[in-house]
Motif scaffolding. Structure first.
Motif, mmCIF file in Angstrom:
data_model
loop_
_atom_site.group_PDB
_atom_site.id
_atom_site.type_symbol
_atom_site.label_atom_id
_atom_site.label_comp_id
_atom_site.label_asym_id
_atom_site.label_seq_id
_atom_site.Cartn_x
_atom_site.Cartn_y
_atom_site.Cartn_z
ATOM 1 N N SER A 133 1.525 -2.982 -7.643
ATOM 2 C CA SER A 133 0.160 -3.454 -7.368
ATOM 3 C C SER A 133 0.065 -4.970 -7.510
ATOM 4 N N TRP A 357 -2.334 -3.331 0.891
ATOM 5 C CA TRP A 357 -3.245 -2.289 0.406
ATOM 6 C C TRP A 357 -2.531 -0.945 0.304
ATOM 7 N N ARG A 358 -1.750 -0.620 1.320
ATOM 8 C CA ARG A 358 -1.051 0.669 1.351
ATOM 9 C C ARG A 358 0.137 0.726 0.404
ATOM 10 N N ASN A 360 0.088 -0.004 -2.713
ATOM 11 C CA ASN A 360 -0.359 0.501 -4.013
ATOM 12 C C ASN A 360 -0.133 2.014 -4.118
ATOM 13 N N TRP A 362 -1.671 4.681 -4.979
ATOM 14 C CA TRP A 362 -3.033 5.095 -5.298
ATOM 15 C C TRP A 362 -3.100 6.454 -5.986
ATOM 16 N N SER A 363 -2.238 7.382 -5.595
ATOM 17 C CA SER A 363 -2.274 8.717 -6.222
ATOM 18 C C SER A 363 -1.910 8.627 -7.704
ATOM 19 N N LYS A 366 -4.818 6.958 -9.550
ATOM 20 C CA LYS A 366 -5.909 7.927 -9.683
ATOM 21 C C LYS A 366 -5.618 8.929 -10.796
#
Length: 539
Positions: A133, A357-358, A360, A362-363, A366
């Protein structure tokens, strides 16, 4: 290691036929379509130029792809590496970048020869997510100039952003609108279309056509040479002691990132392809590739998960898919170089911002937040901030140290439960002589950080006639905690208190066995055994 590599090739090409070649050919062309805009973009964002990105993708595809520890690995310039190179290029120039790449290649090759491919398993997952990130933030912020058509100065993102205060921020409206359209277009681009034509490639093609038709006042990529040997390549006279000293630390960062990114890519891709990566062979391949690249004018290369996953999903059968992708990129240089020189910089900026952005995970982020893994969240944030402010190597070291501290603190959280004797559960009649006895259940490692809690808890039990320690949940004990038991044992003996130890793990029993010799001390296999013996003794 050479024999193992030969075995990999034999296993890979056993039964190879024209049908498999067709699949490799299709996969190679598909990966090249994805790799072309990324190679151009990462070349520019690294502080070099688009040509350096293309040369890197071609040479890495040929050299690293041929020697890789997994047929599915596709190597080339990456966003993570570009984030590191940005500051090196600003302070050391292109020759510094090339020299650091060469030294990183040596380090990676040595890591492979010394079989250090498992080292990445010691890096905590939140640390990896954090620096990913952090790198994404650096990539995105590094495109402010190209997106808005402005100019900044500085060796890193922080300095560049600060320079706008003195240099001003005169936005080029045409540049911003083009970049904005690319970003929105890539985000809204249907996934089913992306399987046939990558959104990044389509964005580059359309914006280049617009530039050729309307001659907009927007910065472009500039000249793309139709050769693999750049005029700006590593020269022999660059090898001097002072120059080597200056780039040694950046070289370590490049090697560390190359190792982490390539092996993590291989671990993920290996599960997708159902074929594990030979991590040491992969490091040898990355090392040789990065040794060769600077002499052509290429920047550091690593395995890239985006291109690798495309290769697997496109049906790649062998490492020929990666080699074919390199040839396709080379042909595009030869044929389309005059056209590619008109690619607008804000379009590349838009591609990189969406890619950042992609990037990261994210899963994972989260999951950390949803399950309130506070130590993981702190590690993630700490590493991310350190990556942006300092550099990758410092961020990883701080992240690992932070992970160790969190682990030690968490390990110190032992549980001590004091319970009265439940004779009914033991199917034994209650014995009044044992009314002032208690069972102490201890769970967790006993060491210097938990010793104080243990000592305070034991001090509250001085009035008991006897204690039964149940220590099944204690996997280990250090000298500090051992001394607590010894001190408590001496005081218990002076006040006539009986101590019984039960359910000891082998290592703990070995450390405490000298206590059985003391008067008023016993050891039993379980709490049940101890209570049965006590019941017989006092009835």
């Amino acid at each position: 290691m050479f024999k193992k590599y030969v075995f990999l090739l034999k296993e890979e090409f056993t039964g190879y036929d024209f049908s498999k070649f067709q699949k490799d050919l299709l996969a190679g062309i598909t990966v090249a379509a994805v790799a072309l805009p990324l190679a151009l973009a990462f070349g520019v964002s690294s502080g070099a130029n688009a040509a350096a990105g293309l040369i890197t993708a071609v040479i890495a595809g040929l050299v690293i792809g041929s020697l890789s520890g997994g047929f599915y690995q596709i190597s080339g310039p990456t966003g993570a590496m570009a984030a590191i190179l940005m500051s090196i290029a600003a302070t050391q120039g292109m020759q510094g970048v090339l020299l650091a790449t060469f030294l990183a290649g040596i380090l990676l090759l040595l890591a492979g020869i010394l079989r250090l491919g498992t080292l990445t398993s010691f890096i905590p997952a939140p640390v990896i997510t954090g620096f990913t990130s952090g790198i994404a933030i650096i990539i995105a912020l590094g495109q402010v100039d190209n997106l808005f058509g402005v100019h900044s100065e500085g060796a890193n993102v922080i300095e560049k952003l600060s320079s706008y205060h003195t240099l001003g921020f005169p936005v080029n409206i045409a540049s911003f609108l083009m970049g904005f359209v690319v970003i929105v277009g890539m985000i809204l681009y249907p996934k089913k279309w992306a399987a046939k034509v990558p959104s990044s490639l389509l964005a580059i093609i359309l914006t280049t056509v617009v530039m050729l038709l309307f001659k907009l006042p927007i910065a472009t990529v500039g000249k793309i040479p139709q050769t693999l040997i750049s005029s700006d390549r590593l020269m022999i006279n660059a090898f001097n002691l002072s120059a080597l000293k200056e780039v040694m630390v950046p070289a370590i960062s490049i090697a560390l990132l190359g190792m982490v990114e390539s092996l993590l890519c291989g671990a993920s891709a290996g599960r997708m392809a159902n074929k594990p990566l030979d991590s040491n062979q992969e490091l040898v391949a990355q090392g040789i590739g990065n040794l060769v690249l600077p002499f052509f004018g290429g920047i550091p290369a690593t395995a890239a998960i985006a291109r690798t996953s495309v290769a697997i999903k496109s049906g790649a059968q062998t490492r020929l898919a990666g080699i074919i992708h390199a040839f396709v990129l080379f042909l595009s240089m030869i044929v389309f170089a005059p056209i590619m020189s008109n690619i607008p910089m804000p379009a590349l900026a838009g591609v990189l911002i969406v890619t950042a952005w992609r990037m990261n995970e994210w899963s994972t982020i989260k999951t950390l937040v949803a399950n309130k893994y506070w130590s993981g969240i702190l590690l993630f944030e700490l590493t991310m901030v350190c990556t942006v402010i300092f550099d990758l190597s410092i961020a990883i070291v701080i992240g690992i140290i932070g992970g160790c501290i969190f682990f030690v603190v968490k390990s110190a959280a032992i549980t001590i439960s004091v319970e009265t004797i439940d004779w009914q559960r033991m199917n034994l009649p209650e014995t009044k002589k044992l009314e002032n006895w208690t069972v102490v259940y201890i769970s967790g490692p006993l060491f210097f950080m938990s010793a104080e809690k243990l000592k305070n808890k034991l001090a509250q039990l001085n009035h008991k006639d006897g204690l039964i320690f149940s220590m099944r949940g204690v996997p280990s004990i250090d000298l500090t905690a051992k001394a607590v038991f010894e001190e408590f044992q001496e005081k218990a003996e002076s006040r006539g208190q009986t101590i019984i130890y039960t359910s000891l793990q082998p290592e703990v029993e070995k450390q405490l066995q000298h206590l059985w010799k003391k008067e008023g001390t016993e050891q039993h296999q379980t709490v049940a055994h101890a209570l049965s013996a006590l019941h017989e003794q006092y009835t």
